[in-house]
Design a protein around this motif. Structure first.
Motif, mmCIF file in Angstrom:
data_model
loop_
_atom_site.group_PDB
_atom_site.id
_atom_site.type_symbol
_atom_site.label_atom_id
_atom_site.label_comp_id
_atom_site.label_asym_id
_atom_site.label_seq_id
_atom_site.Cartn_x
_atom_site.Cartn_y
_atom_site.Cartn_z
ATOM 1 N N UNK A 1 0.603 -1.264 -0.044
ATOM 2 C CA UNK A 1 -0.036 0.096 0.050
ATOM 3 C C UNK A 1 0.900 1.273 -0.026
ATOM 4 N N UNK A 2 2.084 1.340 -0.185
ATOM 5 C CA UNK A 2 2.959 2.521 -0.292
ATOM 6 C C UNK A 2 2.738 3.101 -1.681
ATOM 7 N N UNK A 3 2.892 4.320 -1.951
ATOM 8 C CA UNK A 3 2.777 5.119 -3.222
ATOM 9 C C UNK A 3 4.359 5.176 -3.679
ATOM 10 N N UNK A 4 4.660 3.897 -4.710
ATOM 11 C CA UNK A 4 5.813 3.930 -5.269
ATOM 12 C C UNK A 4 5.825 4.561 -6.735
ATOM 13 N N UNK A 5 5.127 5.461 -7.079
ATOM 14 C CA UNK A 5 5.242 6.036 -8.369
ATOM 15 C C UNK A 5 6.278 6.671 -8.893
ATOM 16 N N UNK A 6 7.097 7.045 -7.900
ATOM 17 C CA UNK A 6 8.366 7.867 -8.241
ATOM 18 C C UNK A 6 9.428 6.709 -8.734
ATOM 19 N N UNK A 7 9.535 5.716 -7.963
ATOM 20 C CA UNK A 7 10.402 4.703 -8.520
ATOM 21 C C UNK A 7 9.963 3.988 -9.688
ATOM 22 N N UNK A 8 8.600 3.832 -9.836
ATOM 23 C CA UNK A 8 8.332 3.136 -11.197
ATOM 24 C C UNK A 8 8.720 4.305 -12.493
ATOM 25 N N UNK A 9 8.629 5.607 -12.152
ATOM 26 C CA UNK A 9 9.001 6.614 -13.088
ATOM 27 C C UNK A 9 10.309 6.453 -13.510
ATOM 28 N N UNK A 10 11.053 6.280 -12.505
ATOM 29 C CA UNK A 10 12.582 6.230 -12.668
ATOM 30 C C UNK A 10 12.795 4.892 -13.564
ATOM 31 N N UNK A 11 12.283 3.671 -13.082
ATOM 32 C CA UNK A 11 12.447 2.263 -13.974
ATOM 33 C C UNK A 11 12.079 2.574 -15.367
ATOM 34 N N UNK A 12 11.069 3.360 -15.522
ATOM 35 C CA UNK A 12 10.460 3.524 -16.929
ATOM 36 C C UNK A 12 11.554 4.337 -17.934
ATOM 37 N N UNK A 13 12.295 5.117 -17.110
ATOM 38 C CA UNK A 13 13.420 5.997 -17.601
ATOM 39 C C UNK A 13 14.608 5.113 -17.974
ATOM 40 N N UNK A 14 14.817 3.956 -17.472
ATOM 41 C CA UNK A 14 15.992 3.197 -17.268
ATOM 42 C C UNK A 14 15.784 2.003 -18.109
ATOM 43 N N UNK A 15 14.802 1.729 -18.964
ATOM 44 C CA UNK A 15 14.418 0.635 -19.895
ATOM 45 C C UNK A 15 15.359 0.786 -21.081
ATOM 46 N N UNK A 16 16.201 -0.635 -21.223
ATOM 47 C CA UNK A 16 17.036 -0.467 -22.471
ATOM 48 C C UNK A 16 16.205 -0.570 -24.019
ATOM 49 N N UNK A 17 17.054 -0.249 -24.838
ATOM 50 C CA UNK A 17 16.396 -0.464 -26.281
ATOM 51 C C UNK A 17 15.930 -1.641 -26.568
ATOM 52 N N UNK A 18 16.493 -2.814 -26.063
ATOM 53 C CA UNK A 18 15.748 -4.318 -26.284
ATOM 54 C C UNK A 18 14.733 -4.498 -25.562
ATOM 55 N N UNK A 19 14.135 -3.557 -24.896
ATOM 56 C CA UNK A 19 12.988 -3.780 -24.134
ATOM 57 C C UNK A 19 12.899 -4.149 -22.761
ATOM 58 N N UNK A 20 14.012 -4.514 -22.228
ATOM 59 C CA UNK A 20 14.234 -5.015 -20.619
ATOM 60 C C UNK A 20 15.275 -3.922 -19.915
ATOM 61 N N UNK A 21 15.620 -4.678 -18.793
ATOM 62 C CA UNK A 21 16.247 -3.771 -17.875
ATOM 63 C C UNK A 21 17.733 -4.653 -17.543
#
Length: 347
Positions: free
Chosen positions: A161-181
């Motif tokens: 139940x924690x608001x983790x949207x800021x971490x999600x936004x960071x992860x979305x910006x770290x995705x590599x060109x082949x689709x993963x991380x």
């Protein structure tokens, strides 16, 4: 204990009926953390029944035992990722420790501790107030720096139940060109990792379950899934060879590590949330899973990560594992129930 749908579903009948019943009974005789999931996922028990069993996780068995190890400030073993006082020499001698806060929270999520229970709510509050990441002193629910760790932090935070949207936004910006991380992105890697990608996918799925997600998070999750599916969950895209022989061996607890059973369990969970059909490119991994079943209907533990733990939950490598058996049976129930097992491996 009452039994619901006593006859195992037809897609669990790859063994003689008596053996299928014996395996279910074996799971129902386990810790509440396994028992409630077997009731829900294998026997289709009424929600009131499996929720009552789930509530025992807070007060009985492994869940209560892990909660009893919690520090007064809400952490475990005095640290977020590494126990207090655990140095590099100890790591070299004994392996990575698994007793600190982040691994305890993930374990409680796997146990199914009710996020609405008093102990869970208090834990979230205390960890947010007192725990800081070893790497840079960031508040725990702000996340760390590695994608692998942040994927699990998103999963744990969203579940509790924690608001983790800021971490999600960071992860979305770290995705590599082949689709993963890949956790090695900061060191120059431009190719995704099976393990990091799955850690992030599990986090995004839990985030989506809790909040609905966003168009961007859902698109990123689909791209990460495609990274794994194009590789049939374990093959190199370049050669078709297994990327790592251990991807085909089953372990528990996974911690951050990858195997095809963990990946299949994720794809089952994702399909049930979205209402989608299984992708036929999972076929090869499913058949490998099916082929690893022992004659008695269970799945053995191949290995488990070394290092300090609070307690063991399996009887050791080579022995039947309730955790692996639970996960394997629910994957096969889902796959066979969808009627896609004969479609082949796809492309």
């Amino acid at each position: 204990m009452a039994r619901y749908n006593l006859r195992p579903p037809s897609n669990l009948q790859g063994l003689p009926m008596t053996d299928s019943n014996a395996v279910i009974d074996w799971l129902l005789g386990a810790d509440p953390a396994i028992r409630w999931q077997a009731m829900r996922d294998l026997l289709d028990a009424p929600e009131s029944a499996w929720q009552a069993e789930r509530a025992k996780v807070e007060h009985e068995g492994w869940g209560a035992r892990l909660l009893s190890a919690q520090d007064p400030d809400g952490q475990w073993d005095g640290g977020a990722f590494v126990p207090a006082g655990f140095d590099s020499q100890q790591w070299k001698q004994h392996g990575q420790p698994w007793t600190a806060t982040c691994f305890a929270l993930t374990q409680l999520r796997e146990f199914g501790l009710d996020p609405a229970c008093e102990r869970a709510r208090r834990t979230v509050e205390l960890v947010g107030a007192h725990s800081r990441w070893d790497e840079g002193g960031q508040p725990y629910w702000a996340g760390e720096v590695e994608e692998c760790i942040n994927g699990r932090t998103v999963a744990d935070g969203a579940y509790f139940g924690v608001d983790v949207s800021a971490i999600v936004a960071r992860l979305l910006g770290e995705r590599l060109d082949d689709g993963g991380w890949n956790c090695e992105r900061c060191n120059g890697s431009r190719c995704s990792s099976f393990a990091t990608t799955l850690n992030v996918l599990e986090g995004l799925l839990e985030y989506e379950r809790a909040s609905g997600g966003s168009a961007q998070s859902r698109q990123a999750r689909r791209a990460g899934e495609e990274y794994l599916l194009r590789r049939h969950l374990f093959r190199r895209l370049s050669t078709g060879e297994p990327a790592d022989p251990r991807f085909l061996q089953f372990l528990h607890p996974n911690r951050w590590r990858y195997d095809v059973l963990r990946a299949l369990d994720y794809f089952r969970d994702a399909a049930l949330l979205s209402g989608s059909e299984p992708d036929q490119r999972l076929h090869e991994a499913v058949e490998h899973l099916r082929g690893r079943r022992s004659p008695d209907g269970t799945w053995p533990l191949d290995w488990s990560p070394g290092g300090r733990v609070w307690f063991d939950m399996d009887d050791g490598p080579g022995r039947p594992s309730r955790w692996l058996t639970l996960r394997a049976l629910r994957v096969l129930k889902w796959w066979d129930g969808a009627g896609v097992a004969s479609l082949g491996t796809g492309s």
